[in-house]
Design a protein around this motif. Structure first.
Motif, PDB file in Angstrom:
ATOM      1  N   THR A 367       0.296  -0.677   0.310  1.00 22.84           N
ATOM      2  CA  THR A 367      -0.245   0.380   0.049  1.00 22.84           C
ATOM      3  C   THR A 367       1.202   1.637   0.026  1.00 22.84           C
ATOM      4  OG1 THR A 367      -0.049   0.331   2.516  1.00 22.84           O
ATOM      5  CG2 THR A 367      -1.787  -0.823   1.393  1.00 22.84           C
ATOM      6  N   GLY A 368       0.126   2.183  -0.492  1.00 30.64           N
ATOM      7  CA  GLY A 368       1.144   3.449  -0.043  1.00 30.64           C
ATOM      8  C   GLY A 368       1.162   4.116  -1.827  1.00 30.64           C
ATOM      9  N   ASN A 369       2.359   5.166  -1.560  1.00 34.46           N
ATOM     10  CA  ASN A 369       2.849   5.582  -3.419  1.00 34.46           C
ATOM     11  C   ASN A 369       3.271   5.233  -4.457  1.00 34.46           C
ATOM     12  OD1 ASN A 369       4.964   6.350  -3.102  1.00 34.46           O
ATOM     13  ND2 ASN A 369       3.650   7.994  -1.434  1.00 34.46           N
ATOM     14  N   HIS A 370       4.140   3.773  -3.725  1.00 34.54           N
ATOM     15  CA  HIS A 370       4.739   3.243  -5.026  1.00 34.54           C
ATOM     16  C   HIS A 370       5.967   3.694  -5.198  1.00 34.54           C
ATOM     17  CE1 HIS A 370       1.176   0.657  -4.173  1.00 34.54           C
ATOM     18  NE2 HIS A 370       0.618   1.608  -4.873  1.00 34.54           N
ATOM     19  N   CYS A 371       6.141   4.604  -5.079  1.00 28.73           N
ATOM     20  CA  CYS A 371       7.925   6.028  -5.000  1.00 28.73           C
ATOM     21  C   CYS A 371       7.089   6.614  -6.700  1.00 28.73           C
ATOM     22  CB  CYS A 371       8.220   4.924  -5.534  1.00 28.73           C
ATOM     23  SG  CYS A 371       9.732   4.197  -3.779  1.00 28.73           S
ATOM     24  N   ALA A 372       5.504   6.740  -6.829  1.00 26.67           N
ATOM     25  CA  ALA A 372       4.781   7.366  -7.282  1.00 26.67           C
ATOM     26  C   ALA A 372       4.181   8.528  -6.985  1.00 26.67           C
ATOM     27  CB  ALA A 372       4.429   6.077  -8.345  1.00 26.67           C
ATOM     28  N   GLN A 373       4.313   9.513  -6.752  1.00 24.71           N
ATOM     29  CA  GLN A 373       4.199  10.709  -5.581  1.00 24.71           C
ATOM     30  C   GLN A 373       3.316  11.359  -6.976  1.00 24.71           C
ATOM     31  OE1 GLN A 373       6.485  11.643  -2.502  1.00 24.71           O
ATOM     32  NE2 GLN A 373       4.456  12.747  -1.478  1.00 24.71           N
ATOM     33  N   PRO A 374       4.273  12.131  -8.146  1.00 21.31           N
ATOM     34  CA  PRO A 374       3.794  12.444  -8.863  1.00 21.31           C
ATOM     35  C   PRO A 374       1.967  11.923  -9.398  1.00 21.31           C
ATOM     36  CG  PRO A 374       6.099  12.781  -9.160  1.00 21.31           C
ATOM     37  CD  PRO A 374       5.433  11.827  -8.016  1.00 21.31           C
ATOM     38  N   LEU A 375       2.339  10.323 -10.428  1.00 22.47           N
ATOM     39  CA  LEU A 375       0.833  10.008 -10.720  1.00 22.47           C
ATOM     40  C   LEU A 375       0.655  10.202  -9.602  1.00 22.47           C
ATOM     41  CD1 LEU A 375       0.135   8.129 -12.832  1.00 22.47           C
ATOM     42  CD2 LEU A 375       1.540   6.093 -11.805  1.00 22.47           C
ATOM     43  N   MET A 376       0.414   9.617  -8.485  1.00 23.28           N
ATOM     44  CA  MET A 376      -0.706  10.168  -6.756  1.00 23.28           C
ATOM     45  C   MET A 376      -1.002  10.684  -7.439  1.00 23.28           C
ATOM     46  SD  MET A 376      -0.779   6.108  -6.211  1.00 23.28           S
ATOM     47  CE  MET A 376       0.247   5.840  -7.222  1.00 23.28           C
ATOM     48  N   ASP A 377      -0.144  12.200  -6.618  1.00 23.78           N
ATOM     49  CA  ASP A 377      -0.971  13.440  -7.246  1.00 23.78           C
ATOM     50  C   ASP A 377      -2.125  13.445  -8.886  1.00 23.78           C
ATOM     51  OD1 ASP A 377       0.013  14.141  -5.019  1.00 23.78           O
ATOM     52  OD2 ASP A 377       2.053  15.208  -5.720  1.00 23.78           O
ATOM     53  N   ARG A 378      -1.404  13.328  -9.955  1.00 23.90           N
ATOM     54  CA  ARG A 378      -2.456  13.363 -10.772  1.00 23.90           C
ATOM     55  C   ARG A 378      -4.279  12.678 -10.711  1.00 23.90           C
ATOM     56  NH1 ARG A 378      -5.779  12.014 -14.357  1.00 23.90           N
ATOM     57  NH2 ARG A 378      -5.515  12.135 -16.293  1.00 23.90           N
ATOM     58  N   PHE A 379      -3.935  11.477 -10.264  1.00 22.15           N
ATOM     59  CA  PHE A 379      -5.195  10.904 -10.035  1.00 22.15           C
ATOM     60  C   PHE A 379      -5.819  11.390  -8.721  1.00 22.15           C
ATOM     61  CE2 PHE A 379      -3.257   7.710 -12.920  1.00 22.15           C
ATOM     62  CZ  PHE A 379      -3.868   8.234 -13.496  1.00 22.15           C
ATOM     63  N   GLY A 380      -4.831  12.337  -7.877  1.00 24.12           N
ATOM     64  CA  GLY A 380      -6.078  13.047  -7.236  1.00 24.12           C
ATOM     65  C   GLY A 380      -6.163  12.370  -5.958  1.00 24.12           C
ATOM     66  N   ILE A 381      -5.320  11.478  -5.743  1.00 23.38           N
ATOM     67  CA  ILE A 381      -4.702  10.110  -4.407  1.00 23.38           C
ATOM     68  C   ILE A 381      -3.531  10.312  -3.621  1.00 23.38           C
ATOM     69  CG2 ILE A 381      -6.858   8.754  -5.400  1.00 23.38           C
ATOM     70  CD1 ILE A 381      -4.743   7.043  -6.693  1.00 23.38           C
ATOM     71  N   THR A 382      -3.503   9.546  -2.043  1.00 23.17           N
ATOM     72  CA  THR A 382      -2.400   9.898  -1.615  1.00 23.17           C
ATOM     73  C   THR A 382      -1.137   8.518  -1.706  1.00 23.17           C
ATOM     74  OG1 THR A 382      -3.519   8.917   0.311  1.00 23.17           O
ATOM     75  CG2 THR A 382      -2.580  11.422  -0.173  1.00 23.17           C
ATOM     76  N   GLY A 383      -2.538   6.859  -2.166  1.00 21.69           N
ATOM     77  CA  GLY A 383      -1.751   5.994  -2.476  1.00 21.69           C
ATOM     78  C   GLY A 383      -2.735   4.541  -2.773  1.00 21.69           C
ATOM     79  N   THR A 384      -2.673   3.746  -3.291  1.00 22.63           N
ATOM     80  CA  THR A 384      -3.317   3.044  -3.238  1.00 22.63           C
ATOM     81  C   THR A 384      -3.316   1.326  -3.107  1.00 22.63           C
ATOM     82  OG1 THR A 384      -2.275   1.515  -5.262  1.00 22.63           O
ATOM     83  CG2 THR A 384      -3.029   3.699  -5.703  1.00 22.63           C
ATOM     84  N   ILE A 385      -3.795   0.539  -3.338  1.00 19.87           N
ATOM     85  CA  ILE A 385      -3.766  -1.137  -2.420  1.00 19.87           C
ATOM     86  C   ILE A 385      -3.400  -1.339  -3.916  1.00 19.87           C
ATOM     87  CG2 ILE A 385      -4.743  -3.272  -1.127  1.00 19.87           C
ATOM     88  CD1 ILE A 385      -7.406  -1.411  -0.558  1.00 19.87           C
ATOM     89  N   ARG A 386      -1.826  -2.083  -3.766  1.00 16.46           N
ATOM     90  CA  ARG A 386      -1.359  -3.192  -5.107  1.00 16.46           C
ATOM     91  C   ARG A 386      -1.319  -4.379  -4.407  1.00 16.46           C
ATOM     92  NH1 ARG A 386       4.642  -1.881  -7.104  1.00 16.46           N
ATOM     93  NH2 ARG A 386       4.669  -3.265  -5.523  1.00 16.46           N
ATOM     94  N   ALA A 387      -2.168  -4.982  -5.619  1.00 21.91           N
ATOM     95  CA  ALA A 387      -1.645  -6.125  -5.694  1.00 21.91           C
ATOM     96  C   ALA A 387      -0.858  -6.893  -7.107  1.00 21.91           C
ATOM     97  CB  ALA A 387      -2.586  -7.378  -5.556  1.00 21.91           C
ATOM     98  N   SER A 388       0.288  -7.588  -7.047  1.00 22.78           N
ATOM     99  CA  SER A 388       1.324  -8.428  -8.573  1.00 22.78           C
ATOM    100  C   SER A 388       1.982  -9.305  -8.427  1.00 22.78           C
ATOM    101  CB  SER A 388       2.128  -6.495  -8.023  1.00 22.78           C
ATOM    102  OG  SER A 388       3.503  -6.599  -7.118  1.00 22.78           O
ATOM    103  N   PHE A 389       0.807  -9.829  -9.502  1.00 26.46           N
ATOM    104  CA  PHE A 389       0.644 -11.479  -9.536  1.00 26.46           C
ATOM    105  C   PHE A 389       2.457 -11.457 -10.325  1.00 26.46           C
ATOM    106  CE2 PHE A 389      -3.400 -10.052  -9.824  1.00 26.46           C
ATOM    107  CZ  PHE A 389      -3.689  -9.424  -8.928  1.00 26.46           C
ATOM    108  N   ALA A 390       2.845 -12.871  -9.553  1.00 29.97           N
ATOM    109  CA  ALA A 390       3.838 -13.573 -11.017  1.00 29.97           C
ATOM    110  C   ALA A 390       3.606 -15.417 -10.461  1.00 29.97           C
ATOM    111  CB  ALA A 390       5.082 -13.850  -9.643  1.00 29.97           C
ATOM    112  N   PHE A 391       4.062 -16.205 -11.085  1.00 30.51           N
ATOM    113  CA  PHE A 391       3.818 -16.950 -11.868  1.00 30.51           C
ATOM    114  C   PHE A 391       3.156 -18.306 -11.494  1.00 30.51           C
ATOM    115  CE2 PHE A 391       8.192 -17.015 -12.768  1.00 30.51           C
ATOM    116  CZ  PHE A 391       8.792 -18.207 -12.173  1.00 30.51           C
ATOM    117  N   TYR A 392       4.032 -18.111  -9.459  1.00 32.19           N
ATOM    118  CA  TYR A 392       4.004 -19.345  -8.979  1.00 32.19           C
ATOM    119  C   TYR A 392       3.007 -18.943  -8.202  1.00 32.19           C
ATOM    120  CZ  TYR A 392       6.922 -15.513  -6.649  1.00 32.19           C
ATOM    121  OH  TYR A 392       7.108 -14.488  -6.473  1.00 32.19           O
TER     122      TYR A 392
END
Ligand code: 7TS
Length: 413
Positions: A367-392
């Protein structure tokens, strides 16, 4: 019960056996690891390679006539060759080992910047960059009195290519853009973006930290000038990564760091530098982890890049449909071409609160801004929940995430 049809052709049970960490329990639950964009887990084969190196042939490279040094040097250079084949570089000398993407971009910003960037010049980056592909260029621009220009992003997380084409001027000296967004999953049309830049005689750096883990890259057919990557995001060890650089540029670029290994002759009057790639690898390199990275690449080839890409896309589709059907969820980043990564918000719940509850179920998400603060600003949010998947990862693990999300909603709404 699953209402969504899934293709279970990929033998995930077999690949999972290669990753010992997947047997770990977290808070009394079997671990579900959905933080693969931050770092991936390592197969036993990679762990064995590291163990084997330190037990059988640990030695410094490029300097000893003795047997072990030669074995270590051969394995280290073999690793460089392996990376160069993965990227289809025209020569392994075009592969420079570094600690990872961050160090690669810093090296290039310093060294390329030293020769090619002057007062009034312009560098183009995009709104969806990781801080690693923003701050080195900001510092370079401050140092050289150059100007940073930023490609805007559309509401669905796709870069505005029309605006991109309009950013070029006679002062543009470099484009630095990510292959895949770590915060939204957007796959950028880098071939097209490189062609646009080259039409203006502008070289292009691709931040491939999130690109290479999802598929082979052909730097020759892309015709890119730099491609940066991190080993730890592609099932290899931490502390190793590197970049591909076009030889004609590398030859003109000065060293980034200095010391042993990167020199040819040293006297107090004058020092001459070693050839590419050694000119950029000062000091004892990360030998063990480079060799470990080569094993990770072999492992990925064995599992099969096409099979990996296909299965990861199925996981993405399944999770996207589940989250959409759930209701009360906003997905941030809905580009048509996405890697296996979803950023979302549970409406009315702070991402950090959600992440803390989800963690209690043994599910690792970021969770958080994922080291992409300007992008979060662009969407007017401070962060997201992120689920990132691998083949396992599995469909059942996504069902567990959905159950945890329902618990969050019960607790907070
Ligand atoms: N560029 C992108 C697109 C990234 O996603 C990251 C790391 C980096 C650069 C830096 O890579 P490093 O290996 O040098 O640290 N991204 C993330 C992430 O999404 N969560 O943790 C690290």
């Amino acid at each position: 019960m699953n209402t969504i049809a899934v293709n279970k052709s990929f033998d995930v049970a077999t690949v999972r056996k290669d990753f010992p960490i997947l047997n770990v329990e977290v808070h009394g639950n079997p671990l579900v690891y959905f933080d693969n964009a931050a770092t991936t887990q390592k197969p036993q084969q990679v762990i064995d390679t590291l163990n084997d190196y330190y037990r059988r042939y640990n030695s410094n490279v490029h300097r000893g006539v003795h047997y072990l040094s030669q074995v270590a040097t051969d394995a280290y250079e073999e690793a460089r060759l392996k990376v160069s084949k993965l990227l289809n570089a025209s020569s392994s000398a075009e592969i420079i080992f570094t600690r990872g993407t961050t160090e690669s971009i810093n090296l290039i910003a310093f060294s390329f910047g030293e020769v090619f960037i002057h007062e009034g010049d312009e560098i183009i980056i995009s709104t969806i960059e990781h801080h690693s592909n923003i701050v080195p260029w900001q510092l370079l621009c401050q140092r050289k009195k150059a100007v940073l220009k930023v490609i805007p992003v559309l509401d669905n997380g796709v870069l505005d290519l029309e605006a991109y084409r309009g950013l070029f001027s006679e002062h543009t000296k470099l484009v630095a853009v990510g292959h895949i967004s770590n915060a939204l999953g957007t796959v950028n049309p880098i071939a097209e973006m490189i062609a646009t830049a080259h039409a203006h005689q502008v070289p292009v750096l691709i931040d491939g930290a999130q690109g290479l883990p999802h598929g082979k890259v052909d730097v020759q057919s892309l015709d890119c000038d730099f491609y940066c990557f991190s080993g730890h995001k592609m099932y290899g060890p931490t502390g190793i990564g590197g970049f591909y650089g076009r030889m004609s540029l590398l030859e003109q670029m000065p060293p980034y760091q200095s010391g042993g290994e990167m020199i040819q002759d040293v006297s107090f009057a004058c020092t001459t530098f070693n050839e590419v790639p050694y000119k950029f690898e000062a000091g004892t390199p990360n030998i063990a982890d480079a060799i470990g990275l080569a094993t990770a690449i072999e492992y990925l080839e064995k599992v099969g890049w096409d099979a990996i890409a296909k299965y990861e896309q199925e996981l993405l589709r399944y999770a996207t449909e589940k989250l959409t059907l759930e209701g009360g969820i906003t997905i941030i980043g809905t580009a048509p071409d996405k890697a296996s990564l979803i950023s979302f918000l549970i409406d009315g719940v702070h991402p950090l609160d959600a992440g803390t509850i989800i963690d209690h179920f043994g599910i690792a998400i970021r969770t958080g801004n994922h080291c992409a603060q300007p992008l979060m600003d662009r969407f007017g949010i401070t962060g997201t929940i992120r689920a990132s998947f691998a083949f396992y990862n599995t469909f059942e693990e996504i069902d567990r995430l959905m159950a945890a999300i329902r618990k969050v909603k019960q607790m907070f709404l």
